[in-house]
Design a protein around this motif. Structure first.
Motif, PDB file in Angstrom:
ATOM      1  N   UNK A 344      15.959  17.432  -0.977  1.00  0.00           N
ATOM      2  CA  UNK A 344      15.892  18.036   0.359  1.00  0.00           C
ATOM      3  C   UNK A 344      15.374  19.467   0.273  1.00  0.00           C
ATOM      4  N   UNK A 345      15.912  20.217  -0.670  1.00  0.00           N
ATOM      5  CA  UNK A 345      15.517  21.624  -0.829  1.00  0.00           C
ATOM      6  C   UNK A 345      14.073  21.754  -1.289  1.00  0.00           C
ATOM      7  N   UNK A 346      13.561  20.741  -2.001  1.00  0.00           N
ATOM      8  CA  UNK A 346      12.179  20.785  -2.479  1.00  0.00           C
ATOM      9  C   UNK A 346      11.185  20.459  -1.372  1.00  0.00           C
ATOM     10  N   UNK A 347      11.681  20.058  -0.214  1.00  0.00           N
ATOM     11  CA  UNK A 347      10.795  19.755   0.899  1.00  0.00           C
ATOM     12  C   UNK A 347      10.231  18.353   0.874  1.00  0.00           C
ATOM     13  N   UNK A 348      10.951  17.408   0.256  1.00  0.00           N
ATOM     14  CA  UNK A 348      10.456  16.036   0.169  1.00  0.00           C
ATOM     15  C   UNK A 348      10.458  15.371   1.538  1.00  0.00           C
ATOM     16  N   UNK A 367      22.853   8.147  -0.365  1.00  0.00           N
ATOM     17  CA  UNK A 367      21.805   8.398   0.631  1.00  0.00           C
ATOM     18  C   UNK A 367      22.316   8.122   2.046  1.00  0.00           C
ATOM     19  N   UNK A 368      23.021   7.011   2.230  1.00  0.00           N
ATOM     20  CA  UNK A 368      23.530   6.654   3.552  1.00  0.00           C
ATOM     21  C   UNK A 368      24.612   7.617   4.031  1.00  0.00           C
ATOM     22  N   UNK A 369      25.410   8.112   3.101  1.00  0.00           N
ATOM     23  CA  UNK A 369      26.526   8.986   3.469  1.00  0.00           C
ATOM     24  C   UNK A 369      26.087  10.431   3.704  1.00  0.00           C
ATOM     25  N   UNK A 370      24.880  10.775   3.309  1.00  0.00           N
ATOM     26  CA  UNK A 370      24.378  12.128   3.496  1.00  0.00           C
ATOM     27  C   UNK A 370      23.576  12.268   4.772  1.00  0.00           C
ATOM     28  N   UNK A 371      23.109  13.468   5.012  1.00  0.00           N
ATOM     29  CA  UNK A 371      22.285  13.748   6.190  1.00  0.00           C
ATOM     30  C   UNK A 371      20.979  14.366   5.700  1.00  0.00           C
ATOM     31  N   UNK A 408      18.049   2.798  12.517  1.00  0.00           N
ATOM     32  CA  UNK A 408      18.508   4.174  12.408  1.00  0.00           C
ATOM     33  C   UNK A 408      18.613   4.684  10.985  1.00  0.00           C
ATOM     34  N   UNK A 409      18.402   3.791  10.008  1.00  0.00           N
ATOM     35  CA  UNK A 409      18.458   4.173   8.592  1.00  0.00           C
ATOM     36  C   UNK A 409      17.049   4.522   8.128  1.00  0.00           C
TER      37      UNK A 409
END
Length: 549
Positions: A344-348, A367-371, A408-409
């Motif tokens: 996420x921080x790398x801008x993917x 992955x599912x449990x994160x935002x 929604x996934x």
């Protein structure tokens, strides 16, 4: 001398048209028979072949010393296939001598004799089915290497089921119904396909030992199999080259088997799809059909995972997609929260996961449990992985799963090498019906490639008119396989590396339809095909690989 076999009389009968076969049967006190057949247009002739047995044992296979001491025939009418058979006897002896250094006990026998070899594993009682074939005659002995025990035995089972289905389809017989070690035979006219199945246990060491014994003790004409790319590579390195035996790898998927100079060979073929085909089709779709412009690559830290990452990197960069990071982790890795945050921080804009069932569920759960703002791409896996992933989706999204919930996934679409609902043609429809009736489940990821391996084998025998391994090998080069689940002429072996190219599809994730609830066994399945990537676009071009045959 315990037995003396006198002259065996052979009737060569032909007139103005091809009429009958020449058959010589040598029987010594109930021992196995040697059959040599030839046919052709020639004047009516009689000839004799004298075979003398030196020191024939009272049981088991004939030892060294069995030799042909006389051949009395007009060379002008000798059919070329009989010459091939005689040359092939010498080839088997050479294989044994070449592999003697590997520590296997080689025993000289008569090439073309029917019957199972004395292996180190207990064999099931041989089963036989009967169909039809072309003008070829004789026996093709195939050493089959698959994991039929252990945690990944399902990989071996579906690989065998696919191969058995392809053999049944092209010989008009019923599929062999079980995935067990032992010997099975399929009779197709004058050709016998004898399959000697050995368990690799998903181990390179075990595969090497089994392959060595198949060549030296069981006297096989060719090898097929290995679900593990590491096992396939070991067999190529230690057995195929030394024994000069043809090998059809599969479903082992590492692209390097047929793209690296270290392992590609004129005797190594593969019909099964590869990690490069996953990446080239999936990567192209991501680059051209989505708005993703940057990707973070994850892979398991062994041959499969590295092959996935390496191929996706090459394809995505070639399509102008930026690779913002990559990370390899051990199989079974579970600490995903921090790594996903790094992406996420790398801008993917998307991530790719090159994992099997031992790791993918952990990644998918995190992955599912994160935002996260990015999407998850990759390849549609086997039924086992889909079952686990489906259960995770149910736990997170609630049961029952609906299309609205799945939309929604941020997952997919995914590439698929093959699944039962991706191809609508007569061959695939018949394959799905027969496979489901026989094995109780629909065909899975690996089955089309191994079906095609068997289809290619029978086609090579029929088109060459020979059961000799040299003729089969020559016929496979550049072959377009006529009967495949991806349709007529659905696979073609590339002459520059013996890897078959075939189309790949891209599909979304949908809830499993009621009609497949019992035969698929997972709560999610591939959607209907969203796009098809043709075979010549899905495989590595000749100028981009380190293999040129």
């Amino acid at each position: 001398m315990s037995a003396l076999c006198g002259p065996a009389q052979i009737q060569y009968c032909a007139a103005a048209v091809r009429c009958c076969t020449v058959e010589m049967r040598l029987r010594c006190g109930g021992h196995q028979s040697l059959q040599t057949r030839a046919g052709g247009e020639a004047a009516r002739e009689r000839f004799f072949i004298d075979v003398f047995s030196l020191g024939w044992p009272t049981a088991g296979r004939p030892p060294q010393g069995v030799k042909k001491v006389g051949l009395h025939v007009n060379p002008a009418i000798l059919d070329s296939r009989l010459v091939v058979t005689q040359s092939y006897m010498t080839e088997h002896v050479t294989r044994r001598r070449a592999l003697a250094a590997l520590g296997a006990a080689g025993v000289t026998g008569l090439a073309g004799c029917s019957g199972g070899g004395e292996g180190t594993e207990s064999a099931t009682e041989a089963g036989t089915t009967t169909g039809s074939s072309g003008d070829a005659s004789g026996t093709v002995r195939v050493g089959v290497l698959q994991p039929v025990s252990g945690d990944l035995q399902y990989y071996g089972s579906q690989a065998l089921y696919g191969f058995y289905s392809g053999l049944a389809h092209t010989t008009d017989t019923d599929p062999i119904p079980n995935a067990e070690t032992g010997t099975q035979t399929v009779e197709a006219g004058d050709v016998t396909y004898e399959l000697i199945v050995r368990d690799t246990q998903f181990s390179a060491d075990t595969a090497q030992t089994a392959a060595t014994n198949l060549v030296t003790s069981d006297d096989v004409d060719m090898l097929f199999g290995c679900a593990s790319s590491g096992a396939a590579r070991r067999v190529i390195d230690t057995v195929v080259g030394q024994a000069n035996v043809p090998y059809i790898a599969g479903p082992a998927a590492s692209a390097s088997l047929t793209s690296s100079a270290d392992s590609c060979s004129e005797r190594v073929f593969r019909a099964s799809e590869t990690t490069a085909m996953d990446a080239r089709s999936g990567g192209t779709y991501v680059a051209q059909e989505t708005d993703v412009s940057s990707v973070y690559l994850f892979g398991a830290d062994y041959s499969f995972g590295r092959a996935v990452v390496n191929n996706y990197r090459a394809v995505l960069e070639d399509q102008g997609v930026e690779i913002v990071g990559e990370r390899f982790v051990p199989r079974g890795y579970s600490e995903w929260e921090g790594l996903l945050e790094n992406a996420e921080e790398a801008g993917a804009g998307g991530i790719v996961g090159g994992f099997t069932v031992s790791t993918l569920p952990n990644l998918f759960t995190a992955f599912l449990q994160g935002d996260y703002s990015y999407r998850l791409f990759g390849g549609f896996a086997t039924r086992i992985t889909n079952s686990v992933v489906g259960q995770i989706l149910q736990n997170v999204l609630g049961d029952p799963l609906t299309q609205e919930k799945l939309d929604g996934v941020k997952a997919g679409p995914f590439t698929t090498r093959y699944h039962w609902n991706q191809y609508d043609n007569e061959i695939n429809n018949a394959f799905v019906d027969t496979y489901t009736d026989t094995y109780g489940t629909v065909p899975d990821l690996f089955t089309s490639g191994t079906f095609t391996a068997a289809s290619a084998l029978t086609q090579a025998v029929e088109e060459s008119g020979s059961t000799a391994s040299e003729d089969i090998t020559a016929q496979l080069r550049g072959m377009t396989v006529a009967e495949t689940p991806k349709g007529e002429d659905g696979y073609t072996f590339q002459e520059y590396n013996n890897q078959a190219q075939s189309s790949m599809t891209v599909a979304g994730v949908v809830p499993t339809a009621d009609e497949f609830a019992d035969t698929w066994g997972a709560s999610v399945q591939p959607s209907e095909s969203l796009a098809t990537v043709e075979g010549d676009q899905a495989t590595i071009p000749a100028d981009e690989m380190d293999c040129s045959l």
